[in-house]
Write a protein that holds these residues in place. Structure first.
Motif, short mmCIF file in Angstrom:
data_model
loop_
_atom_site.label_atom_id
_atom_site.label_comp_id
_atom_site.label_asym_id
_atom_site.label_seq_id
_atom_site.Cartn_x
_atom_site.Cartn_y
_atom_site.Cartn_z
N VAL A 81 6.42 0.75 8.07
CA VAL A 81 6.44 0.59 6.61
C VAL A 81 5.04 0.24 6.09
CG1 VAL A 81 7.34 -0.83 4.72
CG2 VAL A 81 8.88 0.04 6.48
N ALA A 82 4.32 -0.62 6.80
CA ALA A 82 2.96 -0.98 6.37
C ALA A 82 2.05 0.25 6.39
CB ALA A 82 2.39 -2.07 7.28
N ARG A 83 2.16 1.09 7.40
CA ARG A 83 1.35 2.31 7.47
C ARG A 83 1.70 3.26 6.32
NH1 ARG A 83 -2.53 3.29 11.69
NH2 ARG A 83 -2.19 5.43 11.05
N LEU A 84 2.99 3.40 6.05
CA LEU A 84 3.41 4.28 4.96
C LEU A 84 2.89 3.79 3.61
CD1 LEU A 84 7.10 5.13 5.92
CD2 LEU A 84 5.15 6.69 5.88
N THR A 85 2.94 2.47 3.40
CA THR A 85 2.49 1.95 2.10
C THR A 85 1.00 2.10 1.91
OG1 THR A 85 2.30 -0.32 2.93
CG2 THR A 85 4.41 0.32 1.93
N VAL A 86 0.25 2.16 2.99
CA VAL A 86 -1.19 2.36 2.89
C VAL A 86 -1.50 3.83 2.59
CG1 VAL A 86 -3.35 2.37 4.22
CG2 VAL A 86 -1.84 0.39 4.31
N ARG A 87 -0.74 4.72 3.18
CA ARG A 87 -1.01 6.15 3.05
C ARG A 87 -0.35 6.80 1.83
NH1 ARG A 87 -3.23 8.06 7.93
NH2 ARG A 87 -3.03 6.57 9.61
N LEU A 88 0.80 6.27 1.42
CA LEU A 88 1.54 6.89 0.32
C LEU A 88 1.70 5.89 -0.83
CD1 LEU A 88 4.37 8.47 2.49
CD2 LEU A 88 2.33 9.62 1.61
N PRO A 89 1.00 6.09 -1.93
CA PRO A 89 1.07 5.14 -3.05
C PRO A 89 2.49 4.91 -3.56
CG PRO A 89 -0.73 6.67 -3.37
CD PRO A 89 0.04 7.16 -2.18
N TRP A 90 3.32 5.94 -3.60
CA TRP A 90 4.69 5.77 -4.10
C TRP A 90 5.50 4.88 -3.17
CZ3 TRP A 90 8.59 7.20 -0.94
CH2 TRP A 90 8.32 8.14 0.05
N ALA A 91 5.21 4.90 -1.88
CA ALA A 91 5.93 4.04 -0.93
C ALA A 91 5.58 2.58 -1.18
CB ALA A 91 5.60 4.44 0.50
N ARG A 92 4.34 2.33 -1.54
CA ARG A 92 3.92 0.95 -1.85
C ARG A 92 4.73 0.39 -3.00
NH1 ARG A 92 -1.73 1.05 -3.91
NH2 ARG A 92 -1.60 2.74 -2.44
N SER A 93 4.98 1.20 -4.02
CA SER A 93 5.72 0.71 -5.17
C SER A 93 7.20 0.48 -4.85
CB SER A 93 5.58 1.67 -6.35
OG SER A 93 6.17 2.90 -6.06
N VAL A 94 7.71 1.14 -3.82
CA VAL A 94 9.10 0.93 -3.40
C VAL A 94 9.24 -0.41 -2.67
CG1 VAL A 94 10.93 1.76 -1.85
CG2 VAL A 94 9.66 3.38 -3.28
N VAL A 95 8.26 -0.75 -1.84
CA VAL A 95 8.34 -1.93 -0.98
C VAL A 95 7.78 -3.18 -1.64
CG1 VAL A 95 7.60 -2.88 1.23
CG2 VAL A 95 8.30 -0.51 1.09
N THR A 96 6.72 -3.05 -2.41
CA THR A 96 6.07 -4.23 -2.99
C THR A 96 6.06 -4.16 -4.51
OG1 THR A 96 3.86 -3.26 -2.94
CG2 THR A 96 4.53 -4.50 -1.00
N ALA A 97 6.07 -5.31 -5.11
CA ALA A 97 5.97 -5.40 -6.57
C ALA A 97 4.50 -5.22 -6.98
CB ALA A 97 6.47 -6.75 -7.05
N ARG A 98 4.30 -4.61 -8.13
CA ARG A 98 2.93 -4.48 -8.65
C ARG A 98 2.51 -5.81 -9.26
NH1 ARG A 98 0.56 0.75 -9.27
NH2 ARG A 98 -0.76 -0.22 -10.83
#
Length: 184
Positions: A81-98
Motif C-alpha cells: 500500500v505504501a508503494r502504491l500511494t507513492v506511485r499512484l496519486p489517486w491511491a494516496r487519496s484513498v488511503v490517507t486524508a489530505r
C-alpha cells in the motif's frame, strides 16, 4: 485463575521470545515507514501488529509459524500500500486524508474546522506552541494527515510551495501537483 500449568508459562516464554524476535526482524527488513507516524492506515497496521503478537503469545490455538506468517503478511500489505500511494496519486487519496488548512493569513476557516472537528482553542494552542504571539503573524495552520497541527509563520512562508498540496492554503502548485490534476 492465578496459575494453570508450568507448561503454559514455558510456552509463553518460548513463543514470546521467538515471536518478538520475528517481529523485530520483520520490522527491520521492512524499513522505517512501517511504524511511521503518518496516517490512520499506519495506525491500523501498528495496532494489528500488536494484536497479532498478543494473540501468538497468549493463545495456544495459534502456532508460532501461523503468528509469524500473520506478522509478515501485515507488514507486506503495508509495504504494498505504501508503494502504491507513492506511485499512484489517486491511491494516496484513498488511503490517507489530505491536509486541511484551518487558518490562513490569520483568518480561521470555520467550515474546515467544523468538518475536521477542530476548535479555535486548539489552533491557538498550536500557534502559541510554535512561538507566535499573533494570529496575523501566521501564514497557515494546517491539520496534517496524521492529525497534528503544523504552523507556518508568515515570516517563514516564502513562496508557499510547502503549502502546494494543501487545498485553499494559498500555496503555488509544484510541477508534480499540476501533473496529478485532471486536465492539467
Amino acid at each position: 485463575m492465578w496459575f494453570d500449568t508450568w507448561s503454559d508459562l514455558l510456552r509463553i516464554l518460548l513463543v514470546g521470545v521467538s515471536a518478538y524476535a520475528a517481529l523485530v526482524l520483520v520490522l527491520r527488513v521492512s524499513g522505517k515507514r512501517t511504524l511511521a507516524k503518518l496516517n490512520a492506515f499506519d495506525l491500523v497496521v501498528t495496532v494489528a501488529l500488536g494484536s497479532t503478537l498478543a494473540t501468538v503469545l497468549l493463545s495456544s490455538d495459534v502456532s508460532w509459524s501461523e503468528g509469524a506468517s500473520a506478522l509478515v503478511l501485515l507488514v507486506a500489505l503495508q509495504y504494498v500500500v505504501a508503494r502504491l500511494t507513492v506511485r499512484l496519486p489517486w491511491a494516496r487519496s484513498v488511503v490517507t486524508a489530505r491536509p486541511t488548512p484551518v487558518l490562513v493569513d490569520g483568518d480561521f476557516r470555520p467550515d474546515a474546522m467544523r468538518a475536521q472537528r477542530v476548535a479555535e482553542s486548539e489552533v491557538r494552542q498550536a500557534v502559541r506552541a510554535s512561538g507566535q504571539g499573533a494570529l496575523t503573524d501566521v501564514a497557515a495552520v494546517v491539520l496534517e494527515s496524521d492529525g497534528t497541527l503544523s504552523v507556518v509563520p508568515a515570516s517563514a512562508a516564502g513562496d508557499r510551495t510547502a503549502l502546494a498540496d494543501v487545498p485553499d492554503a494559498g500555496g503555488q502548485p509544484t510541477w508534480d501537483d499540476r501533473r496529478d490534476r485532471p486536465g492539467a
